[in-house]
Scaffold this active site. Structure first.
Site, PDB file in Angstrom:
ATOM      1  NE  ARG A 225     -17.648  -6.263 -23.084  1.00 49.76           N
ATOM      2  CZ  ARG A 225     -17.369  -7.559 -23.182  1.00 49.76           C
ATOM      3  NH1 ARG A 225     -16.177  -8.005 -22.872  1.00 49.76           N
ATOM      4  NH2 ARG A 225     -18.295  -8.403 -23.592  1.00 49.76           N
TER       5      ARG A 225
ATOM      6  CG  ASP B 119      -1.710  -1.256   1.389  1.00 48.55           C
ATOM      7  OD1 ASP B 119      -1.948  -1.925   0.369  1.00 48.55           O
ATOM      8  OD2 ASP B 119      -2.102  -1.592   2.518  1.00 48.55           O
TER       9      ASP B 119
ATOM     10  N   GLY C 126      -4.709  -1.482  -1.788  1.00 54.88           N
ATOM     11  CA  GLY C 126      -4.165  -0.234  -1.242  1.00 54.88           C
ATOM     12  C   GLY C 126      -4.790   0.183   0.069  1.00 54.88           C
TER      13      GLY C 126
ATOM     14  NE  ARG D 235      -0.988  -9.808   0.284  1.00 55.10           N
ATOM     15  CZ  ARG D 235      -1.907 -10.042   1.224  1.00 55.10           C
ATOM     16  NH1 ARG D 235      -2.819  -9.117   1.483  1.00 55.10           N
ATOM     17  NH2 ARG D 235      -1.908 -11.159   1.890  1.00 55.10           N
TER      18      ARG D 235
ATOM     19  NE  ARG E  89     -18.396  -8.380 -19.651  1.00 54.27           N
ATOM     20  CZ  ARG E  89     -19.612  -8.196 -20.159  1.00 54.27           C
ATOM     21  NH1 ARG E  89     -20.411  -7.259 -19.665  1.00 54.27           N
ATOM     22  NH2 ARG E  89     -20.036  -8.949 -21.151  1.00 54.27           N
TER      23      ARG E  89
HETATM   24  O1  F6P Z   1      -2.176  -4.076   3.438  1.00 55.54           O
HETATM   25  C1  F6P Z   1      -1.871  -4.895   2.368  1.00 55.54           C
HETATM   26  C2  F6P Z   1      -3.113  -5.479   1.751  1.00 55.54           C
HETATM   27  O2  F6P Z   1      -2.732  -6.300   0.683  1.00 55.54           O
HETATM   28  C3  F6P Z   1      -4.140  -4.452   1.313  1.00 55.54           C
HETATM   29  O3  F6P Z   1      -3.798  -3.823   0.112  1.00 55.54           O
HETATM   30  C4  F6P Z   1      -5.388  -5.304   1.293  1.00 55.54           C
HETATM   31  O4  F6P Z   1      -6.557  -4.554   1.479  1.00 55.54           O
HETATM   32  C5  F6P Z   1      -5.188  -6.194   2.481  1.00 55.54           C
HETATM   33  O5  F6P Z   1      -3.800  -6.286   2.699  1.00 55.54           O
HETATM   34  C6  F6P Z   1      -5.782  -7.584   2.337  1.00 55.54           C
HETATM   35  O6  F6P Z   1      -5.594  -8.258   3.527  1.00 55.54           O
HETATM   36  P1  F6P Z   1      -5.819  -9.818   3.760  1.00 55.54           P
HETATM   37  O7  F6P Z   1      -4.598 -10.520   3.258  1.00 55.54           O
HETATM   38  O8  F6P Z   1      -5.953  -9.949   5.228  1.00 55.54           O
HETATM   39  O9  F6P Z   1      -7.051 -10.214   3.022  1.00 55.54           O
END
Ligand code: F6P
Length: 340
Positions: A163, A128, A171, A272, A263
């Site tokens: 679209r 984030d 974030g 991640r 969409r």
């Molecule tokens: O803080 C990092 C993050 O990936 C955020 O962007 C996201 O909202 C959150 O963690 C998701 O968390 P979890 O892995 O607990 O679902």
């Protein structure tokens, strides 16, 4: 001072292994033994820890996730967990802990430091990029790169089908990933939590694009966004750690109002997972080495940070005091392109 502990807490992100590898390499070079705590604070509650030998860190630099595992628990809510952590930490003989985490994990670390339970050094981790006191938290660059690649891919299909494409990125409370990937991916509209916008304004911008002959629109939506004319959207999805879901509501509202086929793609955990970018590996490595330096200097309660491309340190308290929101100059710059 001879024994360092290390843990990764909260959400995982690319680059964690780069930090662990650097801490172990630098630590051994400086004469320390490095003990890895499994699964964040949970490992200290369960007494689950192990010395990390050089073999264990071989070949991990390009691996996503964390070889130590992580957890989302906040032990500050439970006196019994605090007691266990204090007891197991003392028994382990660890002299100082390197805590790699975001806002919540570092808050816990600071509390333990203040309570004199352990000596801590923080390392800023967050896709984030919302931690203050550092220009950058590792993990963010990879997330922006992944999101940008996805936006590129969604661009071509949106264009072929004429679209509206809503792309929801992560974030939490800040719009860094949305803003930077949106600019890099050439998004037509970028919605961020820092600037609440109404769905009507978005629809007006889409209509004006169509009037200029554009038959598709790319909208990047940060998951933490607030819609001025639909506050109920936020209330429905704001549920603890996971924020996802607002993109779908925004897409439906746009389709209803404009009649254009719309969409949605929620990028979610793809942002991640997997291989860290070269930049995240580099910064992770610099942070890891910097954290061991801070232990040597006994600057406990501090977090390694990046300022003007130099590794420095800031009190953890300053890093978590206030969330780092998006660069408004960059947002204003992006608006030039939205208007195009
Ligand atoms: O803080 C990092 C993050 O990936 C955020 O962007 C996201 O909202 C959150 O963690 C998701 O968390 P979890 O892995 O607990 O679902």
């Amino acid at each position: 001072m001879r024994k360092i502990g290390i843990l990764t807490g909260g959400a995982d992100c690319p680059g964690l292994n780069s930090v662990i590898r650097a801490v172990v390499r630098k630590g051994i070079q400086e004469g320390y033994v490095v003990t890895g705590i499994k699964n964040g604070w949970l490992g200290l509650i369960d007494n689950d820890m192990k010395v990390i030998d050089p073999k264990a860190i071989s070949g991990i630099l390009d691996r996503g996730g964390t070889i130590l595992g992580t957890s989302r628990i906040n032990p500050l809510d439970d006196p019994e967990q605090i007691r266990k952590i204090a007891e197991n930490y003392k028994r382990s003989g660890i002299d100082a802990m390197i805590v790699i985490g975001g806002e919540e994990t570092l808050r816990v670390a600071l509390e333990f430091y203040k309570k004199k339970i352990m000596k801590v050094i923080g390392v800023p981790k967050s896709i984030d990029n919302s931690l203050s006191g550092t220009d950058y938290a590792f993990g963010f660059d990879t997330a922006v790169n992944i999101a940008t690649e996805c936006i590129d891919r969604l661009h071509t299909t949106a264009e072929s089908h004429h679209r509206i494409m809503v792309i929801e990125v992560m974030g939490r409370h800040t719009g860094w990933v949305a803003l930077e990937s949106g600019i890099a991916g050439g998004a037509d509209i970028i919605l961020v939590p820092e600037i609440p916008i109404g769905i009507q304004e978005v629809c007006d911008a889409i209509h004006s694009r169509h009037k200029r002959g554009k038959t598709f629109t790319i909208i990047v939506v940060a998951e933490g966004v607030h819609c001025k004319d639909h506050p109920e959207f936020r209330e429905k999805v704001d549920c603890g750690h996971s924020f996802g879901g607002i993109g779908e509501m925004i897409a439906q509202a746009i389709e209803q109002k404009t009649g254009y086929e719309t969409r949605v793609s929620v990028l979610g955990y793809i942002q991640r997972g997997g291989t860290p970018s070269a930049y995240d590996r580099l910064i992770g490595t610099r942070f890891g080495v910097g954290a061991v330096e801070l232990i040597k200097e006994e600057r406990f309660g501090y977090m390694v940070s990046l300022h003007n491309n130099m590794i420095q340190s800031v009190p953890i308290a300053a890093a978590i005091e206030k969330r780092k929101t998006i660069d408004m100059g960059m947002y204003e710059m992006a608006r030039v392109f939205f208007a195009e």
